[in-house]
Write a protein that holds these residues in place. Sequence first.
Motif, short mmCIF file in Angstrom:
data_model
loop_
_atom_site.label_atom_id
_atom_site.label_comp_id
_atom_site.label_asym_id
_atom_site.label_seq_id
_atom_site.Cartn_x
_atom_site.Cartn_y
_atom_site.Cartn_z
N ASP A 66 0.81 -1.22 0.00
CA ASP A 66 0.00 0.00 0.00
C ASP A 66 0.84 1.27 0.00
N ASP A 67 2.16 1.13 -0.04
CA ASP A 67 3.06 2.28 -0.03
C ASP A 67 3.04 2.94 -1.41
N LEU A 68 2.36 4.06 -1.51
CA LEU A 68 2.22 4.72 -2.81
C LEU A 68 3.56 5.17 -3.36
N ALA A 69 4.38 5.79 -2.53
CA ALA A 69 5.66 6.31 -3.01
C ALA A 69 6.64 5.20 -3.31
N GLY A 70 6.63 4.13 -2.52
CA GLY A 70 7.60 3.05 -2.70
C GLY A 70 7.39 2.26 -3.98
N ASP A 71 6.12 2.25 -4.48
CA ASP A 71 5.83 1.54 -5.73
C ASP A 71 6.37 0.12 -5.67
N THR A 72 6.02 -0.60 -4.60
CA THR A 72 6.58 -1.93 -4.38
C THR A 72 5.60 -3.05 -4.72
N THR A 73 4.53 -2.74 -5.43
CA THR A 73 3.65 -3.81 -5.88
C THR A 73 4.34 -4.59 -7.00
N SER A 74 3.80 -5.74 -7.33
CA SER A 74 4.47 -6.62 -8.29
C SER A 74 4.42 -6.09 -9.72
N ARG A 75 3.42 -5.31 -10.05
CA ARG A 75 3.20 -4.83 -11.43
C ARG A 75 3.09 -6.00 -12.42
N HIS B 259 -1.40 2.48 -9.20
CA HIS B 259 -1.21 1.74 -7.96
C HIS B 259 -2.57 1.32 -7.42
N ASN B 260 -2.64 0.10 -6.85
CA ASN B 260 -3.93 -0.41 -6.41
C ASN B 260 -4.58 0.46 -5.34
N ARG B 261 -3.80 0.94 -4.37
CA ARG B 261 -4.37 1.82 -3.34
C ARG B 261 -4.94 3.08 -4.00
N ALA B 262 -4.24 3.59 -5.00
CA ALA B 262 -4.72 4.78 -5.70
C ALA B 262 -6.00 4.47 -6.48
N ARG B 263 -6.15 3.26 -7.00
CA ARG B 263 -7.39 2.90 -7.69
C ARG B 263 -8.57 2.97 -6.72
N LEU B 264 -8.36 2.49 -5.51
CA LEU B 264 -9.43 2.55 -4.52
C LEU B 264 -9.80 3.99 -4.19
N LEU B 265 -8.78 4.82 -4.03
CA LEU B 265 -9.03 6.22 -3.66
C LEU B 265 -9.76 6.98 -4.77
N VAL C 201 5.89 12.01 -1.38
CA VAL C 201 6.76 11.68 -2.52
C VAL C 201 5.92 11.31 -3.75
N TYR C 202 4.90 10.50 -3.55
CA TYR C 202 4.05 10.08 -4.67
C TYR C 202 3.35 11.28 -5.29
N VAL C 203 2.82 12.16 -4.46
CA VAL C 203 2.13 13.34 -4.98
C VAL C 203 3.08 14.22 -5.78
N ARG C 204 4.25 14.50 -5.23
CA ARG C 204 5.18 15.38 -5.95
C ARG C 204 5.71 14.74 -7.22
N ARG C 205 5.74 13.40 -7.27
CA ARG C 205 6.20 12.71 -8.47
C ARG C 205 5.28 12.99 -9.65
N TRP C 206 3.98 13.07 -9.40
CA TRP C 206 3.00 13.17 -10.48
C TRP C 206 2.33 14.53 -10.58
N VAL C 207 2.48 15.38 -9.56
CA VAL C 207 1.87 16.71 -9.59
C VAL C 207 2.99 17.74 -9.46
N PRO C 208 3.60 18.12 -10.56
CA PRO C 208 4.76 19.01 -10.47
C PRO C 208 4.44 20.38 -9.87
N GLU C 209 3.18 20.81 -9.92
CA GLU C 209 2.84 22.09 -9.31
C GLU C 209 3.16 22.11 -7.82
N LEU C 210 3.22 20.92 -7.21
CA LEU C 210 3.42 20.83 -5.76
C LEU C 210 4.81 20.31 -5.40
N ARG C 211 5.73 20.29 -6.35
CA ARG C 211 7.02 19.67 -6.09
C ARG C 211 7.82 20.39 -5.00
N ASP C 212 7.54 21.65 -4.76
CA ASP C 212 8.30 22.40 -3.76
C ASP C 212 7.54 22.55 -2.44
#
Length: 463
Positions: free
Chosen positions: A223-232, A331-337, A403-414
């Motif tokens: 469920d770690d969104l930033a870690g991206d540790t699902t099997s894919r 990510h599966n957790r993100a699909r649920l959200l 980390v996950y949010v800033r990876r995909w939403v560059p407006e919030l990277r800072d």
Amino acid sequence: MHVSVVLFTSDLRLHDHPPLHAALDSADAVVPLFVRDRAVAAAGFDAPNRSAFLADCLADLDASLRERGGRLVVRSGDLVEEVCRAVTEADADEVHMSAAHSAFAARREERLRRALEADGRRLFVHDTVTVAVPPGELTPSTSDHFAVFTPYFRHWAGARLRPVVAAPRRVPVPEQVKGDPLPGRAEVAGVSPALPPGGESAARRRVAAYWRRGLDAYDTTRDDLAGDTTSRLSAHLHFGTLSPVELVHRARRRGGPGAEALVRQLAWRDFHRQVLAARPAAARLDYRTKRDRWRSERTAGADILAWREGRTGYPVIDAAMRQLSQEGWMHNRARLLTASFLTKTLYVDWRIGAAHFLHWLVDGDVPNNQLNWQWMAGVGTDTRPNRVLNPVTQAKRYDPDGVYVRRWVPELRDVDAPAVHEPWKLPGPARAALHYPERVVELAEGLDRFRRARTGTEREPRG
């Protein structure tokens, strides 16, 4: 010379392929055939990401067959007509294929059986190729299928799985059967820029890497969104470049909480297939209706567009939707959200979300997609149909550092955590400088609307 045709569908591999194994056992030569069925395109299932991934899979399968002295024959058109034409050209006695479990596939299989039998040929359908346990094999005493996952899983975990079949060393193919040129990924428009490669070779490399670096911790990190540790591995399971039976056997031999968690996820695939096989209408209708009068494109068009484009003003939702369009995966957790947000917070028809996911997801298939959407909408098999996932609370729990949010939403990277999850709390000038959209709805407002709608005190306006 005795010849058999092997019809590949959602089983684009050589390892653990019972139809190919049976055909080689019974014949001197085989025709490995894949038909680009025009009915699939007509039904809208050939979305760009899946078409591109499929092209990779076919190229890889052809290369693997050529290493074994064979080749893949690709045809385009009506599947039944093309299979019968290949059978005639090869003077084949029989056709072998994997069982499929959708209503569409069942009708197609029956058409093929009738056509072959009318010409004196035989069709052999092999089960547990695309699933570990086929639909209908496990049933409760009071129904034709399990409607709740936990009791289904207890029975599934005790089911006896068939042994894994080795990949063949040689695949002789008769010369007289010709095919079309293989499709290429470059021919497909509208593909996600970061779509991963398809094919059995890529799938087996992915499994090997995951077994080394991710499986043992899967139960605690999935469920770690930033870690991206699902099997894919989901896209490879969808296209059959991996065998679910082989994965279950391997995970059980490995043992441990991580392997057990992965096996449980594989069981969910089979659970959804047995539900949809028993209730085919659930592909488009509520499995357990709450008589919702969902908001539609007409009444919620701006909110739906913001959701699709990742501009809802809720960072974790926007990050997930942007990941979907960039990778063709989420990510599966993100699909649920994102599903909870669309159906519960925005109170939008789950079919709108399901259609958007089916367009983009490379692993998008009807059983998993439709029934997972219904689960989150509270009209499926979930025993808590009115649960609502708070995107801010969930983001802080599963992406605590942002980390996950800033990876995909560059407006919030800072923007640092926790403000990255609630940018509307920043001072006015700092918030304006982000150029990030305002929230489409307050969470409390969305929750109140959903609760009133479910109790029948709010209905979508007519006219």
